[in-house]
Structures are given as structure tokens and as C-alpha cells.
Write an enzyme that holds these catalytic residues in place. Sequence first.
Site, mmCIF file in Angstrom:
data_model
loop_
_atom_site.group_PDB
_atom_site.id
_atom_site.type_symbol
_atom_site.label_atom_id
_atom_site.label_comp_id
_atom_site.label_asym_id
_atom_site.label_seq_id
_atom_site.Cartn_x
_atom_site.Cartn_y
_atom_site.Cartn_z
ATOM 1 N N TYR A 132 -10.154 -38.850 -4.784
ATOM 2 C CA TYR A 132 -11.818 -40.091 -4.904
ATOM 3 C C TYR A 132 -10.769 -40.939 -5.662
ATOM 4 C CZ TYR A 132 -13.090 -35.013 -7.071
ATOM 5 O OH TYR A 132 -13.312 -33.840 -7.975
ATOM 6 N N TYR A 154 -21.986 -29.567 -10.290
ATOM 7 C CA TYR A 154 -20.534 -29.945 -10.126
ATOM 8 C C TYR A 154 -19.369 -28.708 -10.280
ATOM 9 C CZ TYR A 154 -15.731 -31.245 -9.427
ATOM 10 O OH TYR A 154 -14.794 -31.315 -9.040
ATOM 11 N N ASP A 199 -20.091 -21.501 -15.553
ATOM 12 C CA ASP A 199 -19.052 -22.281 -16.102
ATOM 13 C C ASP A 199 -19.031 -23.284 -16.843
ATOM 14 O OD1 ASP A 199 -16.917 -24.316 -15.241
ATOM 15 O OD2 ASP A 199 -17.858 -24.809 -12.826
ATOM 16 N N LYS A 244 -9.479 -26.574 -17.543
ATOM 17 C CA LYS A 244 -9.277 -27.436 -18.448
ATOM 18 C C LYS A 244 -8.185 -27.506 -19.777
ATOM 19 C CE LYS A 244 -12.548 -30.757 -15.918
ATOM 20 N NZ LYS A 244 -12.665 -30.275 -14.741
#
Length: 421
Positions: free
Chosen positions: A13, A141, A235, A264
Site C-alpha cells: 500500500y 473490507y 468475516d 489476524k
Amino acid sequence: MSNQQQRSIWRPYCQMKTAPPPLEIVSAHDFELTTADGRSLIDGMASWWSVCHGYNHPHVVESVSQQLAKMPHVMFGGITHEPAERLAARLAALLPADLNHVFFADSGSVAVEVAMKMAVGYWRRRGQANRQRFLSFTHAYHGDTTGAMSLCDPQRSMHADYGKAILSQFHCPLPVDEITEDACHQLLSVHQGEVAGIFIEPLVQGAGGMRFHSASTVSRIRRLCDEHEVLMIADEIATGFGRTGTMFAIDACDVVPDIICLGKALTAGTMTMAVSVACGRVFDAFWSDRTGDALMHGPTFMANPLACAAANASLDLFESEPRVEQAHSMELKLRMGLSPARSLPGVVDVRCRGAIGVIQVESLHDVEELRQNLVDAGVWLRPFGDCVYVTPPLNLPDPLVEQLCNTIVDVMGKRQPIRLS
Ligand SMILES: *Cc1c(COP(=O)(O)O)cnc(C)c1O
């Protein structure tokens, strides 16, 4: 760093030509990162939400070391091992209802891809092969691989570049009230029989804007899924493992999705691993006498034993330490610590949920300078979009929470007032 060195690695990014060089970190311990020039920085974002118990927690280090000596890796095709068996059973026991069927993926985005394949495959095996598309929400996202990208908010995504290389999905605003619920309902009615599932980041939308919604919104989505007979896919890659103040965000919503994705913090921030966990009816659609009904997916490093050992050790810590309560009580501390930012020029909103704190501003056009000022003041953060946000380790001690918040408010207060462009 030489120009050649800067060109040898593609940075995430980032426009590498104009961005300042990345910060070199040589070690990490507890709640701090040590830079190559010997400074210590409080990690306000726990390495992208993942380091839930702080860095190098001795129990995690010990478990991974033992596994490393025994068997760092073995393929999962045709083979199984105790760390994976134990982890799957523990995840199934932690998750509600019959979310019992664990697929091991190697990153969050891949877990989302697998959930998409589970959903489309489920409907095909149930005689509804036209259900191949998904509904997701404004500010969503769900990851960076091409399938996962298709689920991100198309207006605000980081992926606007790719045209037809990205699958076309359905998107609508979150059903936060009856009007938006009705819009969602209309969309699903018009496309009756085409939608395989709805993807939702329950309670907190992460990288798409750090926005919060209520448990009743999540319940509305479950209702919509039931009415239109589509699968609900939660999610929880970012929200799972205590982050929002309960073990999983869905625990606070009294809602059971058909598939849940976790990642994560799964391995306490040590190793890349994620899972897609399906309910009984989804799993059962693939459980048949025909080989063709199998789910065809299997990453090379599937269920990596080191990652499983780290995840098991992390779950031990969730059992032996009041980690979820710490996340829950951090909400009030972050609220107190960050609320002075409300009076700063350009600040639009300050909001906190569990161990997540967000300062939303009009615009962040000097984001590199802000980041540098924060680093100079001893804090590592990565502001993006219109948000300066913290997602620290869940057990960040009070004095460091204070220091983190005070530093942010201080540094933001010293900036030039934000200009409305
Ligand atoms: C980070 C994230 C992903 C992608 O996970 P990766 O491990 O980066 O591929 C997907 N969904 C959500 C909600 C995330 O926060």
C-alpha cells in the site's frame, strides 16, 4: 537506504518512489518495537491487530520452540497432526452452535476465498447452481486477493484499478434501520436465486473505514439471510479473539453465521494462518459418496504445525488470563484517553469499541508527516484514509494506554490545523 535497496522490495500500500523509506525494526518485546537506531516505540496497532498478548509472550515462544524442534512443518494432504486436531476442536468448542468444521487457510484473504468457494459449492450441491454471487456492504473490507477484493466497497476500495479482472458482486449500505433493511431486501428480491451469501464484518468494519454498527444491524442481516435463504458469512478476521470486548463479535449479537472467517490474532501475531469454519449444513453438502462433491482447496502450508502451536498457546492464554475482560475494559480507557481529541480542529468523531479507538478527521493529507511525528514521540501507528486509529495488544498496561492516548492527542494537537481542501 540506497535507491537500489528501495527498489528491491515491493512495499504494501505505498507509492515507493515518493514515500519515505520504511522504519527498520530489529526486535519487538511486550508492547514495544525497537528501531535499528535504538529507539523504543509503543506499538499502538499490534502489528495490524494481530499481537493480542504483546510480543514474545513466553508461553507462545515456548510452545512454538517445542514444536519447531519436533516438526516445523508437514503437508496436510493425507496427513494430520495433533496441533491441528487440538486447535480445530478448541475453535469448534469456542464458536457457537454447530460452527464445528474448520478449514485451515494460510491468510485472511485466502480464508475469505475459501468461504466463497464453500458458499457457491454448497448451493451447487443443493441444486441451486445459479447462486454464485455475494452481497457485501458499503465500507466493507474483506482482503486483497482478487475474489476477496470483489467483496470490498467498490467506491472506497484500494483496488479500483482492475476492471473486469474482479468479479462483480452486489453492494448496498448496511441495514442499520428499516429503510436500509428494505433496500437490502429489495436487492435480494430482484436477484432472487443468484446470491450465495452475505459477507459482514460484525460490529466493526476495519480497513474500509473503521466504522461501527450495532448488534441489531447484525441481527437484521441474519434475518435477511433467513428470509432470502442465503448464507451468512461473518468475516471476523479483525474482530475475532477479544478485540471488540467479547471473544467473537457475534457473541455480542446473539447471531450465528453459517461460516465464520478468523485470522489476524489467531496465532497471537506470530505466524500467518487463518481459518474458515462452517456450520453442519454447509459441511454436510460436501460430505458425500461422490468424490466430485469434495471441497477442492489445499494450501501448501495448510495447518502449519508451528502456526497451530502458536494458536493453541494463544488460546491457553485466553483461558488462563482475563484477556477478553481486558479488551472490554480498555474501551472506557481509550474513550477517556482519546476524548480530548474531540476539541482538536478538523476532528469529526472519536469512537471506541473494545480495544479499538478511532479518531476520524476531515482529511489526512499530511499522513506521512503525522506518522513521523508520532514515531518521534515514541508511538507506532499507521493512520489511513480519514482515521487515526489504535488497536493495541489487548493487555496493554494502563500507563502505556495513557501514554499512547496522550501522545496521539498531543501530536495531533500540534499539527497545523487541518485545511479543508
Ligand atoms: C485483514 C483482513 C482480511 C485479510 O486478511 P489477510 O491476512 O491480510 O489476507 C480480511 N478481512 C478482514 C476483515 C481483515 O481485517
